[in-house]
Motif scaffolding. Structure first.
Motif, PDB file in Angstrom:
ATOM      1  N   ILE A  62     -11.649 -34.587 -55.116  1.00 50.22           N
ATOM      2  CA  ILE A  62     -12.647 -34.586 -54.045  1.00 50.22           C
ATOM      3  C   ILE A  62     -13.216 -35.986 -53.826  1.00 50.22           C
ATOM      4  O   ILE A  62     -13.339 -36.450 -52.692  1.00 50.22           O
ATOM      5  CB  ILE A  62     -13.787 -33.603 -54.370  1.00 50.22           C
ATOM      6  N   LEU A  63     -13.566 -36.641 -54.906  1.00 54.96           N
ATOM      7  CA  LEU A  63     -14.118 -38.001 -54.845  1.00 54.96           C
ATOM      8  C   LEU A  63     -13.339 -38.884 -55.793  1.00 54.96           C
ATOM      9  O   LEU A  63     -12.973 -38.453 -56.889  1.00 54.96           O
ATOM     10  CB  LEU A  63     -15.609 -37.997 -55.237  1.00 54.96           C
TER      11      LEU A  63
ATOM     12  N   LEU B 201      -9.149  -8.987 -56.257  1.00 58.24           N
ATOM     13  CA  LEU B 201      -9.974  -8.939 -57.467  1.00 58.24           C
ATOM     14  C   LEU B 201      -9.513  -9.978 -58.479  1.00 58.24           C
ATOM     15  O   LEU B 201     -10.340 -10.664 -59.105  1.00 58.24           O
ATOM     16  CB  LEU B 201      -9.907  -7.540 -58.072  1.00 58.24           C
ATOM     17  N   LEU B 202      -8.205 -10.136 -58.619  1.00 54.62           N
ATOM     18  CA  LEU B 202      -7.677 -11.135 -59.546  1.00 54.62           C
ATOM     19  C   LEU B 202      -8.070 -12.538 -59.121  1.00 54.62           C
ATOM     20  O   LEU B 202      -8.466 -13.366 -59.956  1.00 54.62           O
ATOM     21  CB  LEU B 202      -6.155 -11.008 -59.612  1.00 54.62           C
ATOM     22  N   LEU B 203      -7.985 -12.813 -57.822  1.00 53.60           N
ATOM     23  CA  LEU B 203      -8.362 -14.136 -57.323  1.00 53.60           C
ATOM     24  C   LEU B 203      -9.849 -14.410 -57.526  1.00 53.60           C
ATOM     25  O   LEU B 203     -10.253 -15.537 -57.834  1.00 53.60           O
ATOM     26  CB  LEU B 203      -8.001 -14.254 -55.837  1.00 53.60           C
ATOM     27  N   LEU B 204     -10.676 -13.361 -57.372  1.00 58.00           N
ATOM     28  CA  LEU B 204     -12.112 -13.534 -57.564  1.00 58.00           C
ATOM     29  C   LEU B 204     -12.461 -13.765 -59.031  1.00 58.00           C
ATOM     30  O   LEU B 204     -13.441 -14.447 -59.349  1.00 58.00           O
ATOM     31  CB  LEU B 204     -12.868 -12.314 -57.035  1.00 58.00           C
ATOM     32  N   LEU B 205     -11.667 -13.193 -59.931  1.00 61.57           N
ATOM     33  CA  LEU B 205     -11.947 -13.346 -61.355  1.00 61.57           C
ATOM     34  C   LEU B 205     -11.454 -14.678 -61.924  1.00 61.57           C
ATOM     35  O   LEU B 205     -11.858 -15.073 -63.014  1.00 61.57           O
ATOM     36  CB  LEU B 205     -11.322 -12.191 -62.139  1.00 61.57           C
ATOM     37  N   LEU B 206     -10.592 -15.360 -61.176  1.00 63.21           N
ATOM     38  CA  LEU B 206     -10.115 -16.664 -61.646  1.00 63.21           C
ATOM     39  C   LEU B 206     -11.251 -17.677 -61.593  1.00 63.21           C
ATOM     40  O   LEU B 206     -12.049 -17.675 -60.655  1.00 63.21           O
ATOM     41  CB  LEU B 206      -8.948 -17.152 -60.791  1.00 63.21           C
ATOM     42  N   PRO B 207     -11.342 -18.553 -62.586  1.00 61.64           N
ATOM     43  CA  PRO B 207     -12.431 -19.545 -62.578  1.00 61.64           C
ATOM     44  C   PRO B 207     -12.116 -20.753 -61.706  1.00 61.64           C
ATOM     45  O   PRO B 207     -10.957 -21.122 -61.512  1.00 61.64           O
ATOM     46  CB  PRO B 207     -12.524 -19.949 -64.056  1.00 61.64           C
ATOM     47  N   ILE B 208     -13.169 -21.337 -61.179  1.00 65.53           N
ATOM     48  CA  ILE B 208     -13.072 -22.633 -60.498  1.00 65.53           C
ATOM     49  C   ILE B 208     -13.407 -23.702 -61.528  1.00 65.53           C
ATOM     50  O   ILE B 208     -14.474 -23.680 -62.141  1.00 65.53           O
ATOM     51  CB  ILE B 208     -14.033 -22.699 -59.301  1.00 65.53           C
ATOM     52  N   ARG B 209     -12.504 -24.635 -61.737  1.00 58.83           N
ATOM     53  CA  ARG B 209     -12.690 -25.681 -62.724  1.00 58.83           C
ATOM     54  C   ARG B 209     -13.293 -26.919 -62.057  1.00 58.83           C
ATOM     55  O   ARG B 209     -12.894 -27.322 -60.961  1.00 58.83           O
ATOM     56  CB  ARG B 209     -11.354 -26.034 -63.385  1.00 58.83           C
ATOM     57  N   ILE B 210     -14.256 -27.500 -62.755  1.00 62.54           N
ATOM     58  CA  ILE B 210     -14.954 -28.680 -62.235  1.00 62.54           C
ATOM     59  C   ILE B 210     -14.852 -29.797 -63.261  1.00 62.54           C
ATOM     60  O   ILE B 210     -15.147 -29.585 -64.446  1.00 62.54           O
ATOM     61  CB  ILE B 210     -16.434 -28.371 -61.955  1.00 62.54           C
ATOM     62  N   LYS B 211     -14.436 -30.945 -62.813  1.00 64.01           N
ATOM     63  CA  LYS B 211     -14.356 -32.110 -63.682  1.00 64.01           C
ATOM     64  C   LYS B 211     -15.027 -33.290 -62.975  1.00 64.01           C
ATOM     65  O   LYS B 211     -14.667 -33.626 -61.847  1.00 64.01           O
ATOM     66  CB  LYS B 211     -12.899 -32.453 -64.012  1.00 64.01           C
ATOM     67  N   LEU B 212     -16.006 -33.866 -63.633  1.00 62.46           N
ATOM     68  CA  LEU B 212     -16.790 -34.946 -63.045  1.00 62.46           C
ATOM     69  C   LEU B 212     -16.826 -36.116 -64.011  1.00 62.46           C
ATOM     70  O   LEU B 212     -17.070 -35.934 -65.211  1.00 62.46           O
ATOM     71  CB  LEU B 212     -18.211 -34.462 -62.746  1.00 62.46           C
ATOM     72  N   GLN B 213     -16.589 -37.300 -63.491  1.00 62.02           N
ATOM     73  CA  GLN B 213     -16.603 -38.503 -64.319  1.00 62.02           C
ATOM     74  C   GLN B 213     -17.275 -39.638 -63.542  1.00 62.02           C
ATOM     75  O   GLN B 213     -17.006 -39.842 -62.356  1.00 62.02           O
ATOM     76  CB  GLN B 213     -15.183 -38.908 -64.720  1.00 62.02           C
ATOM     77  N   TYR B 214     -18.166 -40.339 -64.226  1.00 64.43           N
ATOM     78  CA  TYR B 214     -18.840 -41.469 -63.591  1.00 64.43           C
ATOM     79  C   TYR B 214     -18.978 -42.604 -64.590  1.00 64.43           C
ATOM     80  O   TYR B 214     -19.434 -42.418 -65.713  1.00 64.43           O
ATOM     81  CB  TYR B 214     -20.234 -41.077 -63.084  1.00 64.43           C
ATOM     82  N   GLU B 215     -18.565 -43.762 -64.171  1.00 62.19           N
ATOM     83  CA  GLU B 215     -18.809 -44.991 -64.940  1.00 62.19           C
ATOM     84  C   GLU B 215     -19.226 -46.088 -63.966  1.00 62.19           C
ATOM     85  O   GLU B 215     -20.402 -46.392 -63.859  1.00 62.19           O
ATOM     86  CB  GLU B 215     -17.575 -45.400 -65.734  1.00 62.19           C
ATOM     87  N   GLU B 216     -18.293 -46.639 -63.258  1.00 61.86           N
ATOM     88  CA  GLU B 216     -18.634 -47.562 -62.183  1.00 61.86           C
ATOM     89  C   GLU B 216     -18.439 -46.903 -60.821  1.00 61.86           C
ATOM     90  O   GLU B 216     -18.963 -47.356 -59.815  1.00 61.86           O
ATOM     91  CB  GLU B 216     -17.766 -48.820 -62.278  1.00 61.86           C
TER      92      GLU B 216
ATOM     93  N   LEU C   6     -14.506 -36.804 -58.883  1.00 61.65           N
ATOM     94  CA  LEU C   6     -14.733 -35.368 -58.932  1.00 61.65           C
ATOM     95  C   LEU C   6     -13.432 -34.648 -58.600  1.00 61.65           C
ATOM     96  O   LEU C   6     -12.778 -34.962 -57.601  1.00 61.65           O
ATOM     97  CB  LEU C   6     -15.827 -34.963 -57.927  1.00 61.65           C
ATOM     98  N   TRP C   7     -13.066 -33.704 -59.468  1.00 57.71           N
ATOM     99  CA  TRP C   7     -11.889 -32.871 -59.252  1.00 57.71           C
ATOM    100  C   TRP C   7     -12.317 -31.403 -59.270  1.00 57.71           C
ATOM    101  O   TRP C   7     -13.149 -31.002 -60.083  1.00 57.71           O
ATOM    102  CB  TRP C   7     -10.842 -33.071 -60.340  1.00 57.71           C
ATOM    103  N   ILE C   8     -11.746 -30.620 -58.361  1.00 59.09           N
ATOM    104  CA  ILE C   8     -11.957 -29.180 -58.329  1.00 59.09           C
ATOM    105  C   ILE C   8     -10.606 -28.507 -58.555  1.00 59.09           C
ATOM    106  O   ILE C   8      -9.629 -28.799 -57.857  1.00 59.09           O
ATOM    107  CB  ILE C   8     -12.549 -28.712 -56.990  1.00 59.09           C
ATOM    108  N   GLY C   9     -10.540 -27.613 -59.528  1.00 56.20           N
ATOM    109  CA  GLY C   9      -9.304 -26.914 -59.836  1.00 56.20           C
ATOM    110  C   GLY C   9      -9.453 -25.421 -59.632  1.00 56.20           C
ATOM    111  O   GLY C   9     -10.510 -24.846 -59.906  1.00 56.20           O
ATOM    112  N   TYR C  10      -8.383 -24.798 -59.130  1.00 52.31           N
ATOM    113  CA  TYR C  10      -8.377 -23.343 -58.961  1.00 52.31           C
ATOM    114  C   TYR C  10      -6.938 -22.862 -59.113  1.00 52.31           C
ATOM    115  O   TYR C  10      -6.027 -23.376 -58.442  1.00 52.31           O
ATOM    116  CB  TYR C  10      -8.927 -22.957 -57.590  1.00 52.31           C
ATOM    117  N   ALA C  11      -6.753 -21.900 -60.010  1.00 51.22           N
ATOM    118  CA  ALA C  11      -5.410 -21.383 -60.298  1.00 51.22           C
ATOM    119  C   ALA C  11      -4.509 -22.541 -60.734  1.00 51.22           C
ATOM    120  O   ALA C  11      -4.810 -23.223 -61.716  1.00 51.22           O
ATOM    121  CB  ALA C  11      -4.847 -20.632 -59.092  1.00 51.22           C
TER     122      ALA C  11
END
Length: 240
Positions: free
Chosen positions: A45-46, A15-30, A34-39
């Motif tokens: 990723i990219l 239950l604790l693991l399910l309640l933790l958020p998945i963090r998403i960070k996306l940046q584009y210029e040239e 993409l980063w995915i964070g958890y705990a």
């Protein structure tokens, strides 16, 4: 009692693991990042990391070596691909054949509604912490730049406003500006948000079951639409 404590501890941990958020960070210029964070983990990723060179791995074949492959083999493989259509393509053709174009459109409409409903539910639990979008419009001349600027303003502001009317988070920055010196469109984007894993799992599973249920119903309707095989008539030795 110890078994109950262990079971309760495992369930509490899940239950604790399910309640933790998945963090998403996306940046584009040239380039897109993409980063995915958890705990305590942050996973890039990219862009994908390039594979390190392995000295034991044989060097790739040159173009000349690749060209030495017999042409008949390539033609044979191509013929086999064409003679074996995919399952999805075959099913779609059968739906059009026995249920008409309207049957296919009903299926595609229902699948689109399932995907859209699932996506909207996920967006309603997405917490947007930062969103900055900068679009710079350029064209061949001033008239084309002004025309593109007018079109994109309506589309971009409307689309972003619709998305943020569903998400949790109302602070975002969107700028569309013309550049009469540039010859093409350029974009810069920075996004940072999070969504709890429990919502991601729940709605993904729910959408998958609804998708499979609609596919099963479509297959049943297709079998009912197919004409039933006619029984063969038998005659005796007297011709009766």
């Amino acid at each position: 009692m110890i078994g109950w404590y262990i079971t309760g501890g495992i369930l509490g941990l899940i239950l604790l693991l399910l309640l933790l958020p998945i963090r998403i960070k996306l940046q584009y210029e040239e380039e897109l990042y993409l980063w995915i964070g958890y705990a305590f983990f942050n996973i890039p990723i990219l862009p994908a990391e390039e594979e390190e060179e392995n000295p034991d791995k044989p060097p790739p074949k040159s173009k000349k070596e690749k060209a030495k492959k017999p042409q008949e083999s390539a033609e044979k493989k191509e013929a086999e691909k064409e003679s074996q259509p995919g399952v999805i393509s075959r099913k779609l053709k059968e739906i059009v054949k026995y249920q008409g174009v309207s049957g296919l459109l009903d299926l595609l409409r229902d699948l689109a509604m399932i995907a859209g409903g699932t996506g909207k539910k996920l967006l309603s639990h997405l917490v947007v912490k930062k969103f900055d979008l900068l679009l710079t419009i350029g064209g061949e001349d001033a008239a084309e730049t002004a025309l593109l600027y007018g079109k994109l303003c309506g589309v971009v502001y409307s689309a972003v406003g619709t998305i943020f009317s569903v998400c949790k988070g109302r602070r975002y920055g969107v700028t569309v500006q013309p550049d009469f010196q540039a010859k093409e469109l350029s974009a810069q984007l920075f996004f940072k948000g999070s969504i709890r894993l429990v919502f991601l799992v729940a709605y993904a599973v729910s959408g998958l079951f609804r998708f499979l249920g609609r596919i099963i119903r479509a297959n049943r309707e297709l079998e009912e639409a197919k004409p039933s095989p006619q029984p063969h008539s038998h005659t005796d030795s007297n011709g009766k």
